[in-house]
Design an enzyme around this catalytic site. Sequence first.
Site, PDB file in Angstrom:
ATOM      1  N   GLU A   1       0.841  -1.214   0.000  1.00  0.00           N
ATOM      2  CA  GLU A   1       0.000   0.000   0.000  1.00  0.00           C
ATOM      3  C   GLU A   1       0.871   1.257   0.000  1.00  0.00           C
ATOM      4  O   GLU A   1       2.087   1.179   0.233  1.00  0.00           O
ATOM      5  CB  GLU A   1      -0.920   0.010   1.220  1.00  0.00           C
ATOM      6  CG  GLU A   1      -0.151  -0.003   2.535  1.00  0.00           C
ATOM      7  CD  GLU A   1      -0.890   0.625   3.695  1.00  0.00           C
ATOM      8  OE1 GLU A   1      -1.422   1.743   3.543  1.00  0.00           O
ATOM      9  OE2 GLU A   1      -0.908   0.023   4.779  1.00  0.00           O
TER      10      GLU A   1
ATOM     11  N   LYS B   1      -3.999  -2.280  14.170  1.00  0.00           N
ATOM     12  CA  LYS B   1      -3.200  -1.264  14.869  1.00  0.00           C
ATOM     13  C   LYS B   1      -3.644  -1.176  16.330  1.00  0.00           C
ATOM     14  O   LYS B   1      -4.839  -1.130  16.619  1.00  0.00           O
ATOM     15  CB  LYS B   1      -3.384   0.090  14.186  1.00  0.00           C
ATOM     16  CG  LYS B   1      -2.847   0.073  12.766  1.00  0.00           C
ATOM     17  CD  LYS B   1      -2.384   1.434  12.321  1.00  0.00           C
ATOM     18  CE  LYS B   1      -1.721   1.326  10.973  1.00  0.00           C
ATOM     19  NZ  LYS B   1      -2.698   1.240   9.879  1.00  0.00           N
TER      20      LYS B   1
HETATM   21  N1  PSU Z   1      -0.074   2.839   8.176  1.00  0.00           N
HETATM   22  C1  PSU Z   1       0.351   3.972   8.692  1.00  0.00           C
HETATM   23  N2  PSU Z   1      -0.488   5.058   8.680  1.00  0.00           N
HETATM   24  C2  PSU Z   1      -1.733   5.003   8.132  1.00  0.00           C
HETATM   25  C3  PSU Z   1      -2.152   3.778   7.574  1.00  0.00           C
HETATM   26  C4  PSU Z   1      -1.282   2.750   7.635  1.00  0.00           C
HETATM   27  O1  PSU Z   1       1.481   4.004   9.211  1.00  0.00           O
HETATM   28  O2  PSU Z   1      -2.452   5.993   8.097  1.00  0.00           O
HETATM   29  C5  PSU Z   1      -3.495   3.662   6.946  1.00  0.00           C
HETATM   30  C6  PSU Z   1      -3.670   2.282   6.323  1.00  0.00           C
HETATM   31  O3  PSU Z   1      -3.577   2.448   4.936  1.00  0.00           O
HETATM   32  C7  PSU Z   1      -5.039   1.862   6.753  1.00  0.00           C
HETATM   33  C8  PSU Z   1      -5.638   3.169   7.134  1.00  0.00           C
HETATM   34  O4  PSU Z   1      -5.728   1.244   5.710  1.00  0.00           O
HETATM   35  O5  PSU Z   1      -4.592   3.834   7.773  1.00  0.00           O
HETATM   36  C9  PSU Z   1      -6.837   3.075   8.007  1.00  0.00           C
HETATM   37  O6  PSU Z   1      -7.363   4.356   8.119  1.00  0.00           O
HETATM   38  P1  PSU Z   1      -8.885   4.586   8.525  1.00  0.00           P
HETATM   39  O7  PSU Z   1      -8.956   4.168   9.965  1.00  0.00           O
HETATM   40  O8  PSU Z   1      -9.118   6.065   8.305  1.00  0.00           O
HETATM   41  O9  PSU Z   1      -9.706   3.731   7.614  1.00  0.00           O
END
Ligand code: PSU
Length: 318
Positions: free
Chosen positions: A29, A163
């Site tokens: 990603e 996370k």
């Molecule tokens: N890894 C990071 N920072 C991020 C993300 C991943 O170090 O911001 C991203 C990933 O791509 C994941 C997303 O899919 O955060 C999830 O964000 P949200 O909770 O807004 O869906």
Amino acid sequence: MSTNLQNLICISSEIASAKRHSKPIVALESTIITHGMPFPANYQTAIAAEQRVRKSGSIPATIAVFQGKIKIGLSNSEIKTLARSKSTQKLSIANLSMSLAQNVTGSTTVASTLLISALADIQVFATGGIGGVHRGANTTFDISTDLKQLASSPVNVICAGPKAILDLPKTVELLESLGVPLITYKRRNMPAFWSQDSGLKSPIVAETVKEIVQSFLIRSRLGLTGAQLVCNPIPEKYEISIKLIEPLINKSIAKAKKNNVNGKALTPFLLSEILRETEGKSLEANKALLFNNIDLASKIAKTLANINRNSEVLSLIR
Ligand code: PSU
Ligand code: MN
């Protein structure tokens, strides 16, 4: 503007050729580049991640959107453009189509990278950690689209667990409701991104790569369309224990609340706060767990590629 899929997606010649020859490919990603780490660590990590995929015997497919086109396989200079830019949009499922209509440049989250991988028939995707149910979601309703997309795209997603900033028990429950297998590799408990052990029992445990691949193939036979989520604990040497990180997470969440940070900005905000609080230790952990996930992803991709090649040979003989 043509809305044919071929005109919306640009696949690098290396990946197109790898696909034709059933070579192992690992998708990566790009939100981790634009919203996950500061420059230049983000650039160095993205390049090192691609090198790690190659060293482990697969071909890297970093995915992003450039001027309204989905790109699968980026050049180093494209990665640098994303890494340097401070205004790049974070593109998930809800804003992806309009970003293409409006010629936007942006990075793809786990959710949109999953969607695109499945469109390109790439079956393995390595990342750091997935999004999930945020703490306090009972009032904010903040639940990452990553979960919904995991329920739809047939890809093996290798991560170090959801996370740790999230509500982990609720994330596990929702994955279960969505029918997404949460498989922990070689450990009884699920990992929590920076920590090897979340303290929560993993719903499913796999001891071998072969089991993971077989389960993936069986899912397809059964007509199950979603992803398999493989949780791979961070190497011990780099882990930050739950005990150590939990107070920092709580502090960062309190700060986000105070500053009214929410929606798409929340995950990047919390990660950068924790980076500051751990004096860079979380960044080292983030890199180490990503490389560790790439190694496992590549093993899965190679096993799948072998099966695909063998079945092609068999169909030629028949
Ligand atoms: N890894 C990071 N920072 C991020 C993300 C991943 O170090 O911001 C991203 C990933 O791509 C994941 C997303 O899919 O955060 C999830 O964000 P949200 O909770 O807004 O869906
Ligand atoms: Mn959200």
